[in-house]
Design a protein around this motif. Structure first.
Motif, short mmCIF file in Angstrom:
data_model
loop_
_atom_site.label_atom_id
_atom_site.label_comp_id
_atom_site.label_asym_id
_atom_site.label_seq_id
_atom_site.Cartn_x
_atom_site.Cartn_y
_atom_site.Cartn_z
N GLY A 132 7.01 -4.37 17.62
CA GLY A 132 7.26 -5.33 16.55
C GLY A 132 6.70 -6.72 16.79
O GLY A 132 7.07 -7.65 16.09
N TRP A 133 5.77 -6.87 17.76
CA TRP A 133 5.15 -8.18 17.97
C TRP A 133 4.43 -8.59 16.69
O TRP A 133 4.07 -7.75 15.87
CB TRP A 133 4.20 -8.18 19.16
CG TRP A 133 3.01 -7.26 19.02
CD1 TRP A 133 2.94 -5.94 19.35
CD2 TRP A 133 1.72 -7.59 18.47
NE1 TRP A 133 1.69 -5.43 19.06
CE2 TRP A 133 0.92 -6.42 18.53
CE3 TRP A 133 1.15 -8.75 17.96
CZ2 TRP A 133 -0.40 -6.39 18.09
CZ3 TRP A 133 -0.17 -8.72 17.53
CH2 TRP A 133 -0.93 -7.55 17.60
N MET A 134 4.22 -9.90 16.50
CA MET A 134 3.66 -10.38 15.24
C MET A 134 2.21 -10.86 15.36
O MET A 134 1.35 -10.40 14.62
CB MET A 134 4.55 -11.46 14.65
CG MET A 134 5.95 -10.92 14.35
SD MET A 134 7.06 -12.15 13.67
CE MET A 134 6.51 -12.12 11.97
N ILE A 135 1.98 -11.81 16.26
CA ILE A 135 0.62 -12.35 16.41
C ILE A 135 0.28 -12.53 17.88
O ILE A 135 1.18 -12.64 18.73
CB ILE A 135 0.42 -13.70 15.68
CG1 ILE A 135 1.35 -14.79 16.22
CG2 ILE A 135 0.60 -13.52 14.17
CD1 ILE A 135 1.10 -16.19 15.65
N LYS A 136 -1.02 -12.57 18.16
CA LYS A 136 -1.52 -12.92 19.49
C LYS A 136 -2.34 -14.19 19.33
O LYS A 136 -3.15 -14.30 18.41
CB LYS A 136 -2.35 -11.79 20.09
CG LYS A 136 -1.48 -10.57 20.39
CD LYS A 136 -2.21 -9.52 21.18
CE LYS A 136 -1.24 -8.35 21.45
NZ LYS A 136 -1.82 -7.38 22.37
N VAL A 137 -2.10 -15.14 20.21
CA VAL A 137 -2.67 -16.47 20.11
C VAL A 137 -3.37 -16.84 21.41
O VAL A 137 -2.89 -16.52 22.49
CB VAL A 137 -1.54 -17.50 19.82
CG1 VAL A 137 -2.04 -18.92 19.89
CG2 VAL A 137 -0.89 -17.22 18.49
N LYS A 138 -4.52 -17.51 21.28
CA LYS A 138 -5.16 -18.13 22.44
C LYS A 138 -4.63 -19.57 22.49
O LYS A 138 -4.96 -20.38 21.64
CB LYS A 138 -6.68 -18.13 22.28
CG LYS A 138 -7.40 -18.74 23.45
CD LYS A 138 -8.91 -18.69 23.25
CE LYS A 138 -9.59 -19.35 24.44
NZ LYS A 138 -11.04 -19.41 24.24
N PRO A 139 -3.73 -19.85 23.46
CA PRO A 139 -3.08 -21.17 23.48
C PRO A 139 -4.09 -22.32 23.64
O PRO A 139 -5.00 -22.24 24.47
CB PRO A 139 -2.15 -21.10 24.70
CG PRO A 139 -1.95 -19.65 24.95
CD PRO A 139 -3.24 -18.99 24.53
N SER A 140 -3.91 -23.36 22.84
CA SER A 140 -4.76 -24.55 22.97
C SER A 140 -4.14 -25.55 23.95
O SER A 140 -4.83 -26.42 24.46
CB SER A 140 -4.98 -25.21 21.61
OG SER A 140 -3.75 -25.57 21.02
N ASN A 141 -2.85 -25.42 24.21
CA ASN A 141 -2.16 -26.31 25.13
C ASN A 141 -1.12 -25.50 25.91
O ASN A 141 0.06 -25.51 25.58
CB ASN A 141 -1.49 -27.45 24.33
CG ASN A 141 -0.88 -28.49 25.23
OD1 ASN A 141 -0.93 -28.40 26.45
ND2 ASN A 141 -0.28 -29.50 24.62
N PRO A 142 -1.57 -24.76 26.95
CA PRO A 142 -0.65 -23.88 27.69
C PRO A 142 0.58 -24.58 28.26
O PRO A 142 1.59 -23.94 28.50
CB PRO A 142 -1.53 -23.32 28.82
CG PRO A 142 -2.93 -23.42 28.29
CD PRO A 142 -2.94 -24.67 27.44
N SER A 143 0.52 -25.90 28.44
CA SER A 143 1.69 -26.62 28.97
C SER A 143 2.87 -26.57 28.00
O SER A 143 4.01 -26.81 28.40
CB SER A 143 1.33 -28.06 29.32
OG SER A 143 0.99 -28.77 28.15
N GLU A 144 2.62 -26.25 26.72
CA GLU A 144 3.72 -26.13 25.75
C GLU A 144 4.69 -25.03 26.16
O GLU A 144 5.87 -25.07 25.81
CB GLU A 144 3.18 -25.84 24.35
CG GLU A 144 2.46 -27.01 23.72
CD GLU A 144 1.83 -26.68 22.38
OE1 GLU A 144 1.57 -27.62 21.63
OE2 GLU A 144 1.60 -25.48 22.09
N LEU A 145 4.21 -24.04 26.90
CA LEU A 145 5.08 -22.95 27.35
C LEU A 145 6.21 -23.45 28.24
O LEU A 145 7.29 -22.87 28.26
CB LEU A 145 4.25 -21.90 28.10
CG LEU A 145 3.30 -21.08 27.25
CD1 LEU A 145 2.23 -20.42 28.11
CD2 LEU A 145 4.06 -20.05 26.45
N GLU A 146 5.95 -24.53 28.95
CA GLU A 146 6.94 -25.08 29.89
C GLU A 146 8.17 -25.62 29.16
O GLU A 146 9.26 -25.70 29.74
CB GLU A 146 6.31 -26.17 30.75
CG GLU A 146 5.21 -25.63 31.66
CD GLU A 146 4.38 -26.73 32.31
OE1 GLU A 146 4.84 -27.90 32.33
OE2 GLU A 146 3.29 -26.41 32.79
N SER A 147 8.02 -26.00 27.89
CA SER A 147 9.16 -26.56 27.15
C SER A 147 10.05 -25.47 26.55
O SER A 147 11.11 -25.77 26.01
CB SER A 147 8.65 -27.48 26.03
OG SER A 147 7.97 -26.72 25.05
#
Length: 165
Positions: A132-147
């Protein structure tokens, strides 16, 4: 005798209500009676999950979210090649109860969408973290994952949110 019957019926009721989420392996999750939270994923307060692998991040809605929505009957997704921004909507999920916007927990370029959801939107209910995953994204700012929250923080967040309602 009455106490034994009450205990038996209570045990049966609890077994029934918790067994409905047995499709997720307990070895890989922090399990609660009504929803599962998987290790190795990051979670947003808007109830989306992110699995970051290499240069791609897979995004979907959590088991907690799909449980509150009820049976999903329609999914609206963006086109590949478009961009998503952290905290902004990229699609919608329509259920028998409500229609909800789906927000992106990170920014980036949409590289793939789960086309299976157009014909089988119920995959979000039956397998929110896998099929049921929705989208796959190439992150433009991987540091956003830390939040984003880890599994333990998200579990606590959901428990507090549910207690407030």
């Amino acid at each position: 005798m009455a106490l034994r019957m009450w205990a038996s019926s209570t045990a049966n009721a609890l077994r029934v209500s918790c067994a409905s989420k047995a499709h997720v392996s307990p070895a890989f999750s922090l399990s609660r009676c009504f929803s599962s939270v998987l290790d190795g994923l990051k979670y947003a307060t808007s109830h989306e999950w992110v699995k970051h692998e290499g240069s791609v991040a897979t995004i979907g809605i959590t088991d907690h979210a799909q449980d509150h929505l009820g049976e999903v009957v329609f999914v609206e997704l963006p086109e590949p090649g478009g961009s998503v921004s952290k905290g902004n909507g990229f699609g919608a999920v329509e259920s028998v109860k409500a229609t909800s916007d789906v927000n992106s927990p990170i920014s980036g370029e949409v590289v793939e969408v789960n086309s299976k959801l157009s014909e089988a939107p119920g995959l979000i209910n039956s397998s929110p973290y896998e099929d049921g995953w929705m989208i796959k994204v190439k992150p433009s700012n991987p540091s956003e994952l830390e939040s984003l929250m880890g599994p333990k923080e998200y579990t606590k967040f959901c428990e507090e949110e549910d207690a407030a309602h």
